[in-house]
Design a protein around this motif. Sequence first.
Motif, PDB file in Angstrom:
ATOM      1  N   ALA A 182       4.458  76.714  24.857  1.00  0.00           N
ATOM      2  CA  ALA A 182       5.233  75.564  25.330  1.00  0.00           C
ATOM      3  C   ALA A 182       5.927  75.874  26.647  1.00  0.00           C
ATOM      4  O   ALA A 182       5.997  75.024  27.546  1.00  0.00           O
ATOM      5  CB  ALA A 182       6.255  75.154  24.273  1.00  0.00           C
TER       6      ALA A 182
ATOM      7  N   GLY B 199       6.186  78.985  20.983  1.00  0.00           N
ATOM      8  CA  GLY B 199       7.245  78.895  21.987  1.00  0.00           C
ATOM      9  C   GLY B 199       6.782  79.319  23.367  1.00  0.00           C
ATOM     10  O   GLY B 199       7.105  78.669  24.371  1.00  0.00           O
TER      11      GLY B 199
ATOM     12  N   THR C  11       1.865  73.993  20.788  1.00  0.00           N
ATOM     13  CA  THR C  11       3.131  74.219  21.498  1.00  0.00           C
ATOM     14  C   THR C  11       4.335  73.879  20.624  1.00  0.00           C
ATOM     15  O   THR C  11       5.446  73.725  21.127  1.00  0.00           O
ATOM     16  CB  THR C  11       3.183  73.385  22.792  1.00  0.00           C
ATOM     17  N   GLY C  12       4.127  73.733  19.341  1.00  0.00           N
ATOM     18  CA  GLY C  12       5.203  73.409  18.412  1.00  0.00           C
ATOM     19  C   GLY C  12       4.625  72.771  17.168  1.00  0.00           C
ATOM     20  O   GLY C  12       3.406  72.774  16.957  1.00  0.00           O
TER      21      GLY C  12
ATOM     22  N   ARG D  19       5.681  66.025  24.237  1.00  0.00           N
ATOM     23  CA  ARG D  19       6.309  67.333  24.414  1.00  0.00           C
ATOM     24  C   ARG D  19       5.626  68.400  23.563  1.00  0.00           C
ATOM     25  O   ARG D  19       5.617  69.573  23.928  1.00  0.00           O
ATOM     26  CB  ARG D  19       7.798  67.266  24.033  1.00  0.00           C
ATOM     27  N   VAL D  20       5.106  68.018  22.397  1.00  0.00           N
ATOM     28  CA  VAL D  20       4.578  68.999  21.448  1.00  0.00           C
ATOM     29  C   VAL D  20       3.144  68.651  21.081  1.00  0.00           C
ATOM     30  O   VAL D  20       2.858  67.547  20.610  1.00  0.00           O
ATOM     31  CB  VAL D  20       5.448  69.049  20.169  1.00  0.00           C
TER      32      VAL D  20
ATOM     33  N   GLN E  80      11.971  74.457  25.181  1.00  0.00           N
ATOM     34  CA  GLN E  80      10.639  75.010  25.418  1.00  0.00           C
ATOM     35  C   GLN E  80      10.608  75.870  26.678  1.00  0.00           C
ATOM     36  O   GLN E  80       9.929  76.899  26.713  1.00  0.00           O
ATOM     37  CB  GLN E  80       9.622  73.875  25.522  1.00  0.00           C
TER      38      GLN E  80
ATOM     39  N   PRO F 143      10.394  77.877  20.061  1.00  0.00           N
ATOM     40  CA  PRO F 143       9.484  76.990  19.339  1.00  0.00           C
ATOM     41  C   PRO F 143      10.237  75.771  18.812  1.00  0.00           C
ATOM     42  O   PRO F 143      11.379  75.886  18.367  1.00  0.00           O
ATOM     43  CB  PRO F 143       8.955  77.859  18.198  1.00  0.00           C
TER      44      PRO F 143
END
Length: 393
Positions: A373, A370, A340-341, A334-335, A317, A322
């Motif tokens: 993120a 991507g 963000t994904g 994280r996502v 990221q 992505p």
Amino acid sequence: MNRPPRILHLTRDFAPRCIGGLSRAVTGLVRACHDSGLARCAVVSFDGWRPRLDAGGVAEPAIEERRHGAPVLRLDRPSQLSAIESFARAFGAERIQVHDALLWEAGSELAQSLGATPVYTAHVLQAELQRLRGLDRETLAGAAEARAFREAEEVFAPSRFVERTLLTSAAPPRAVVFASLGVDDCAAARASVERREAMSAGPVATVATPPTLLVAGRFADVNGTRELCELLPELLATEPALRVVIAGGIPENAKGERRWRRRLAASLDALPLSEHARVELCGWLAADALAERYRAATLLLAPGWIETFGLSVAEAQLHGVPVITCCGSAGEERVDDGVTGLLCPPRDPAALLAAVRRLLAEPALARRLGLAAARKVREELLWPLVLRGHIQR
């Protein structure tokens, strides 16, 4: 002004050895401590530990060196264990921080001998892995982990998921401390983001060719390697331009790694032999080589059933890549799905395949995810932003 604490880290395969996320995580932590001056660190690194290496051979001394501003003691055999205490005393260790359950016994005994504080970082949740596998037998690593949870003065949780899991377990540790891991900023990541921003500019986004799917991590059922084998044939058959790069393996288990490599190769049997070259198994990569793979990747697939932090996800990221990963653990930290994904249910190769196809078919969406993120990681997860959680009490 308070004097910086002296922390001795017991880990495996410290830089420049790089055998997966643990190597990169501990190296990043030690480097960040040195650069910030918030703590003094030393490292005892068990490099390719071989417990039978002394049998019938000539004893070899442990190796002492300096890396990232820290004294490092490197061991690879039992006869070198006696060097640890003198190394730790010379450094003046006040905290013994253990990063692998199988090293806990050595770390705990060392802390007791020195009068230092023993702490443990839960990079892996052995009991949770066994639960996901549907197994109830105790493993050596599981027994070592349970002992670490009982005896450690503090257990560091690298994600909120790990923190919740430990606090709600049948026998929670005496103190659980949330201490997020971080990622290293680098010129390569900034250049990668700038390139992706430029490709997204203008009325028509530039399309990178050929598209590359990157998978980075240890080969294991819980890391989604089986699901990867299931989705690869159909993905390659329907995406004729796609290249797949698989970085990882099982460095301490050559037989197990060969078994997974054969399974990955067998998954391609239905495809023409000429198509097999589109899949590259490049083994474990040093951090700079892995960064180059992030730079070239169109997207990252992280199909594991469980993430305790998701270091490869965060690193990708940071480069603006992505990411598709699974919900239900630290992957959700994280996502943010669709922002963000993309998140998929674990153990669902059809859902993973659909997500990969979606991002390949919608490059503008992929770049938007991507770049969003990358901004989030830069705002929240660079080592200078998270380091104090590892130091201050």
